[in-house]
Design a protein around this motif. Sequence first.
Motif, mmCIF file in Angstrom:
data_model
loop_
_atom_site.group_PDB
_atom_site.id
_atom_site.type_symbol
_atom_site.label_atom_id
_atom_site.label_comp_id
_atom_site.label_asym_id
_atom_site.label_seq_id
_atom_site.Cartn_x
_atom_site.Cartn_y
_atom_site.Cartn_z
ATOM 1 N N VAL A 173 6.523 -40.306 5.358
ATOM 2 C CA VAL A 173 5.735 -39.801 6.173
ATOM 3 C C VAL A 173 4.318 -38.283 6.048
ATOM 4 C CG1 VAL A 173 6.211 -37.935 8.548
ATOM 5 C CG2 VAL A 173 8.728 -39.347 7.466
ATOM 6 N N THR A 174 3.993 -38.257 6.332
ATOM 7 C CA THR A 174 2.598 -37.691 6.317
ATOM 8 C C THR A 174 3.040 -36.609 7.325
ATOM 9 O OG1 THR A 174 1.736 -40.003 4.777
ATOM 10 C CG2 THR A 174 0.075 -37.440 5.663
ATOM 11 N N PHE A 175 2.248 -35.955 6.859
ATOM 12 C CA PHE A 175 2.371 -34.736 8.475
ATOM 13 C C PHE A 175 1.158 -33.340 7.545
ATOM 14 C CE2 PHE A 175 4.937 -30.710 6.973
ATOM 15 C CZ PHE A 175 5.548 -31.607 5.962
ATOM 16 N N THR A 176 0.721 -32.687 9.304
ATOM 17 C CA THR A 176 0.073 -31.577 8.532
ATOM 18 C C THR A 176 0.655 -30.382 8.812
ATOM 19 O OG1 THR A 176 -1.348 -31.998 10.713
ATOM 20 C CG2 THR A 176 -2.190 -32.420 9.184
ATOM 21 N N GLU A 177 0.621 -29.418 8.806
ATOM 22 C CA GLU A 177 0.676 -28.008 8.351
ATOM 23 C C GLU A 177 -0.089 -27.237 9.133
ATOM 24 O OE1 GLU A 177 4.148 -24.734 7.327
ATOM 25 O OE2 GLU A 177 2.292 -24.997 5.965
ATOM 26 N N THR A 178 -0.564 -27.037 10.536
ATOM 27 C CA THR A 178 -1.500 -25.868 10.980
ATOM 28 C C THR A 178 -1.520 -24.661 10.847
ATOM 29 O OG1 THR A 178 -3.686 -27.509 11.888
ATOM 30 C CG2 THR A 178 -3.750 -25.704 12.062
ATOM 31 N N THR A 179 -2.075 -23.633 10.068
ATOM 32 C CA THR A 179 -1.804 -21.861 9.725
ATOM 33 C C THR A 179 -2.827 -21.909 10.902
ATOM 34 O OG1 THR A 179 -1.079 -22.181 7.613
ATOM 35 C CG2 THR A 179 -1.881 -19.610 9.229
ATOM 36 N N ALA A 180 -2.464 -20.750 12.398
ATOM 37 C CA ALA A 180 -4.096 -20.753 13.587
ATOM 38 C C ALA A 180 -3.497 -19.740 13.690
ATOM 39 C CB ALA A 180 -3.398 -22.058 14.648
ATOM 40 N N LEU A 181 -4.571 -18.638 14.710
ATOM 41 C CA LEU A 181 -4.481 -17.855 15.386
ATOM 42 C C LEU A 181 -2.958 -18.457 16.558
ATOM 43 C CD1 LEU A 181 -7.610 -16.295 15.783
ATOM 44 C CD2 LEU A 181 -5.880 -15.739 14.351
ATOM 45 N N ARG A 182 -2.476 -17.164 17.887
ATOM 46 C CA ARG A 182 -2.453 -17.697 18.492
ATOM 47 C C ARG A 182 -2.836 -18.170 19.845
ATOM 48 N NH1 ARG A 182 2.464 -13.841 17.939
ATOM 49 N NH2 ARG A 182 3.552 -14.531 15.926
ATOM 50 N N ASP A 183 -4.135 -17.957 19.435
ATOM 51 C CA ASP A 183 -4.849 -18.602 20.485
ATOM 52 C C ASP A 183 -5.048 -20.100 20.175
ATOM 53 O OD1 ASP A 183 -6.858 -18.826 18.936
ATOM 54 O OD2 ASP A 183 -8.250 -17.977 20.161
ATOM 55 N N ASN A 184 -4.101 -20.837 19.081
ATOM 56 C CA ASN A 184 -5.015 -22.147 18.263
ATOM 57 C C ASN A 184 -5.631 -22.419 17.117
ATOM 58 O OD1 ASN A 184 -1.617 -22.936 19.368
ATOM 59 N ND2 ASN A 184 -2.949 -23.947 21.118
ATOM 60 N N THR A 185 -6.311 -21.390 17.549
ATOM 61 C CA THR A 185 -7.486 -21.575 16.417
ATOM 62 C C THR A 185 -7.418 -21.766 15.390
ATOM 63 O OG1 THR A 185 -8.930 -19.818 17.752
ATOM 64 C CG2 THR A 185 -9.720 -20.658 15.283
ATOM 65 N N PRO A 186 -6.837 -22.990 14.113
ATOM 66 C CA PRO A 186 -6.663 -22.791 13.035
ATOM 67 C C PRO A 186 -7.567 -22.009 12.195
ATOM 68 C CG PRO A 186 -8.173 -25.158 13.986
ATOM 69 C CD PRO A 186 -8.773 -24.420 14.696
ATOM 70 N N LEU A 187 -7.115 -21.846 11.013
ATOM 71 C CA LEU A 187 -7.267 -20.964 9.568
ATOM 72 C C LEU A 187 -7.155 -21.793 8.597
ATOM 73 C CD1 LEU A 187 -5.421 -17.575 10.570
ATOM 74 C CD2 LEU A 187 -7.336 -17.765 10.980
ATOM 75 N N ARG A 188 -5.911 -22.908 8.657
ATOM 76 C CA ARG A 188 -6.428 -23.238 7.368
ATOM 77 C C ARG A 188 -5.061 -24.989 8.128
ATOM 78 N NH1 ARG A 188 -4.200 -21.532 1.770
ATOM 79 N NH2 ARG A 188 -3.665 -23.832 1.585
ATOM 80 N N THR A 189 -5.510 -25.626 7.273
ATOM 81 C CA THR A 189 -4.507 -27.457 7.611
ATOM 82 C C THR A 189 -3.840 -28.014 6.292
ATOM 83 O OG1 THR A 189 -5.138 -27.575 9.599
ATOM 84 C CG2 THR A 189 -4.294 -29.318 8.571
#
Length: 239
Positions: A173-189
Amino acid sequence: MGYSDADAAELYDLLNRWGESDDFYLSFVMGAGSVLDVGCGTGSLLAKARKDGHTGRLAGIDPDVAMLERARQRVPDAEWVEGKAADIAWVSEFDVAVMASNAFQFLVADLEESLVKIRTALVDGGRFVFGTRNPEVREWESWNPSNPYDVVDHAGRELRMIYHVEQVEGDAVTFTETTALRDNTPLRTDRATLNFLGVDTLNAVLIKTGFDVEAQYGDWSRGPLTPTSENIVTVAYRA
Ligand SMILES: C[S@@+](CC[C@H](N)C(=O)[O-])C[C@H]1O[C@@H](n2cnc3c(N)ncnc32)[C@H](O)[C@@H]1O
């Protein structure tokens, strides 16, 4: 904007607090003179072992440099090696090897090679203790953007962790984990592929790589393994 590897390692510890699986692993660690933690991450397990009075040899190996750096700072007198399980070079040195927090599932294409190396690192009869999520439960189906997880990090930043499964191919299973701000702006994936082995396939590969299974449980209290158990908890030993 972004989110550094060092921040991500610190965030990992916030998201993965000590739990009952760690108590399970710790009971094996404390009973062994020499311990190898494969996929040791930030070193929480061995740090707790030292804190609780383990005076023997503690070693950890992990390919993630930032996580390993955190481990080094926590337990300066343990051995910390950068590398994957398949890179293990120790021969007949450890009473127990563990892979905590489902690190075992990161072994995919290099699974057999990794198991052979872990076995080689153990003394005769040495134990290999690990857990892996039960594929029957299909936990990855809950890893989707409509199921985010909000967290406040060590610097007080309000973050949102967003998961997205990209591909399910066989057991992988390949998946991504995105660290984002609360408005969903991604900081890193970050992207990872996890192996979801069923118990029959798991036991076959253990036997093929020179282990025998001593016990298998369905939870961290040593309850029975059933088709609906969330985890397959395995105590194997070098045959
Ligand atoms: C979910 S974390 C678990 C970390 C730690 N065991 C814990 O209990 O917190 C999985 C770890 O496995 C490591 N990893 C990924 N691929 C690996 C491999 N092939 N061999 C060993 N470790 C690996 C990752 O860098 C990560 O630190």
